[in-house]
Each structure stands twice: as structure tokens, then as C-alpha cells.
Enzyme design. Structure first.
Site, PDB file in Angstrom:
ATOM      1  N   SER A  63      45.213  53.550  59.620  1.00 28.44           N
ATOM      2  CA  SER A  63      44.045  52.569  60.266  1.00 28.44           C
ATOM      3  C   SER A  63      43.983  52.718  61.522  1.00 28.44           C
ATOM      4  CB  SER A  63      44.329  51.212  59.618  1.00 28.44           C
ATOM      5  OG  SER A  63      44.409  51.025  58.513  1.00 28.44           O
TER       6      SER A  63
HETATM    7  N1  SAH Z   1      49.116  51.086  56.444  1.00 28.57           N
HETATM    8  C1  SAH Z   1      49.187  52.391  56.537  1.00 28.57           C
HETATM    9  C2  SAH Z   1      47.908  52.992  56.082  1.00 28.57           C
HETATM   10  C3  SAH Z   1      47.615  52.781  54.612  1.00 28.57           C
HETATM   11  S1  SAH Z   1      46.479  53.722  53.934  1.00 28.57           S
HETATM   12  C4  SAH Z   1      49.631  53.176  57.929  1.00 28.57           C
HETATM   13  O1  SAH Z   1      49.957  52.136  58.829  1.00 28.57           O
HETATM   14  O2  SAH Z   1      49.912  54.012  57.951  1.00 28.57           O
HETATM   15  C5  SAH Z   1      46.555  53.031  52.562  1.00 28.57           C
HETATM   16  C6  SAH Z   1      47.674  53.451  51.311  1.00 28.57           C
HETATM   17  O3  SAH Z   1      47.483  52.706  50.328  1.00 28.57           O
HETATM   18  C7  SAH Z   1      47.695  55.154  50.955  1.00 28.57           C
HETATM   19  O4  SAH Z   1      48.969  55.465  51.332  1.00 28.57           O
HETATM   20  C8  SAH Z   1      47.662  54.601  49.342  1.00 28.57           C
HETATM   21  O5  SAH Z   1      48.439  55.728  48.759  1.00 28.57           O
HETATM   22  C9  SAH Z   1      48.089  53.254  49.219  1.00 28.57           C
HETATM   23  N2  SAH Z   1      47.741  52.749  48.038  1.00 28.57           N
HETATM   24  C10 SAH Z   1      46.387  52.670  47.231  1.00 28.57           C
HETATM   25  N3  SAH Z   1      46.476  51.927  46.292  1.00 28.57           N
HETATM   26  C11 SAH Z   1      47.594  51.249  46.317  1.00 28.57           C
HETATM   27  C12 SAH Z   1      48.455  50.394  45.201  1.00 28.57           C
HETATM   28  N4  SAH Z   1      47.984  49.965  44.258  1.00 28.57           N
HETATM   29  N5  SAH Z   1      49.887  50.038  45.662  1.00 28.57           N
HETATM   30  C13 SAH Z   1      50.407  50.685  46.688  1.00 28.57           C
HETATM   31  N6  SAH Z   1      49.614  51.478  47.641  1.00 28.57           N
HETATM   32  C14 SAH Z   1      48.511  51.797  47.240  1.00 28.57           C
END
Ligand code: SAH
Length: 215
Positions: A63
Site C-alpha cells: 500500500s
Molecule cells: N500489507 C501488505 C500489502 C498487502 S497486498 C504490505 O504492507 O506489503 C494484499 C495481500 O493480501 C496480498 O499479498 C494477497 O495475497 C493477500 N490476500 C488476498 N486475499 C487474502 C486472504 N483471504 N487471506 C490472506 N491474504 C490475502
């Protein structure tokens, strides 16, 4: 030439965070301390402190710094809380939450992402109170529930009931809710058996997949 990362971080905190209303001193300090460049893919390191999300591969992104800071600020952490983050990605937001809370579990549905987060957190020495799990975080993490705070870093069609059930009373949950490609960031507070929410901002996150996300 190696950039002056500390200077870039300070500028990011001033221009992107403080001027836009991030006021929690602990959040500002954490954002000034955690080396975002260590969580960004090597070939994109030079843009680590731009005012944008950064692609991580697998269609996922870290993000924008402001969004990471805003979500952390909304949780009003004091240093003792047990926190669940859904969507570990690079592990950056988990490192920020780890600096603000007692203990953090971060979960990612893509095993390679969980592994990336684990490596980044370990290399930066941020793994002492942050645990990375591979699994479907739309179903929370029952092994460590209830949580004082939950931060969801992917957009959901609705608030997953299982996540709300794993939130302690009192507790706070931040989650983007809406369509696949645009959402509102909801801040839900559970107190005395009731849950209320307000909208913090409009946002655009990658979709939350899994059992209580988008199928
Ligand atoms: N917080 C992270 C960015 C997250 S991007 C950072 O600081 O880098 C969103 C993430 O959510 C992705 O890696 C994706 O694989 C994950 N995601 C999507 N659906 C999910 C679920 N049901 N459970 C866990 N992770 C999930």
C-alpha cells in the site's frame, strides 16, 4: 549513489503523512524508523518513498505509505495489543504494526507472499513480535483469537463475519469494503457487545480472496 534513505523517510513522513493529517506520534515514529526500501522489490527500491503503492509481483502491491499509516492510526494502538493483519504481502505493514503493538500475526493466502514477508521481517530484525502464517485470512486465525485489533489489507465485498467474531470486545477492525476495484475504508469498533462503524476514506485495494472474501 546510494540514496539517503533516512532523509527520504523523513520527507515522506512530513509531506505525505503529517501534512495530510496523520497525527499519532507513535505512528509517525514507526513510519520514520521502518526501512520501507527493505520491503520493496530490489529493482523498485529507488521509488520506495514515492506517494504510491509498489507492485510486489503476483498482482499484489505494498500500500501507499499514507494508507499504511492511516490504517495503523485508526487502530489507536498503545503497545500492548494482540493484532491480526490479513494480507501480509511484503511484511511492511506488519513491521509497522509490530512497532506499535504487543504482538502481530500476519496471514497471506499466497504461500510465496507469506515467505517473502517472513524473509523481509527477519532480515530487518522486525520478527521478534511478528509471526507470519500462510492461509486464508478471510477466516481469521482462530489459533490466536480473539484480537484487540484487526487490519485487513485487501478489499472485501462485506465484513467477514468470522473476522468480526475474532475481534475482542473492546476492539477495532479496519477493512476496505466495496467493489472489486474501489472501496471505502471502514473502521469498526466493538464495545459493550455492540459494533459501530464509520468510513475513514475512499480507497483501492487488491481483492480479498478466500472463504469470506471474493470467490
Ligand atoms: N500489507 C501488505 C500489502 C498487502 S497486498 C504490505 O504492507 O506489503 C494484499 C495481500 O493480501 C496480498 O499479498 C494477497 O495475497 C493477500 N490476500 C488476498 N486475499 C487474502 C486472504 N483471504 N487471506 C490472506 N491474504 C490475502
Amino acid at each position: 549513489m546510494i540514496p539517503d534513505w533516512a532523509a527520504e523517510r523523513s520527507e515522506m513522513v512530513e509531506k505525505q503523512l503529517r501534512r495530510r493529517g496523520i497525527r499519532d506520534a507513535r505512528v509517525l515514529r514507526a513510519m520514520r524508523e521502518i526501512p520501507r526500501e527493505e520491503f520493496v522489490p530490489a529493482e523498485l527500491r529507488l521509488v520506495s518513498y514515492q506517494d504510491d503503492p509498489v507492485p510486489l509481483g503476483y498482482g499484489q502491491t505494498i500500500s501507499q505509505p499514507y494508507m499504511t499509516a492511516l490504517m495503523a492510526q485508526e487502530l489507536e494502538l498503545t503497545g500492548t495489543e494482540s493484532v491480526l493483519e490479513v494480507g501480509a504481502g511484503s511484511g511492511y505493514a506488519a513491521a509497522v504494526l509490530g512497532a506499535l503493538a504487543g504482538a502481530v500475526v500476519t496471514i497471506d493466502i499466497v504461500p510465496a507472499m507469506a515467505q517473502l514477508a517472513r524473509e523481509n521481517l527477519h532480515r530487518t530484525g522486525r520478527d521478534s513480535n511478528v509471526t507470519v502464517v500462510a492461509g486464508d485470512g478471510s477466516l481469521g486465525y482462530a489459533e490466536r483469537a480473539p484480537f484487540d485489533a484487526i487490519s485487513v489489507a485487501a478489499g472485501a465485498p462485506e465484513v467477514p463475519p468470522t473476522l468480526l467474531a475474532q475481534l475482542r470486545d473492546p476492539g477495532c477492525l479496519v477493512i476496505p469494503v466495496g467493489q472489486m476495484d474501489d472501496q471505502e475504508l471502514r473502521v469498526l469498533r466493538k464495545c459493550d457487545g455492540r459494533t459501530e462503524f464509520r468510513v475513514s476514506t475512499l480507497c483501492r485495494f487488491v481483492p480479498l480472496r478466500g472463504g469470506e472474501g471474493w470467490s
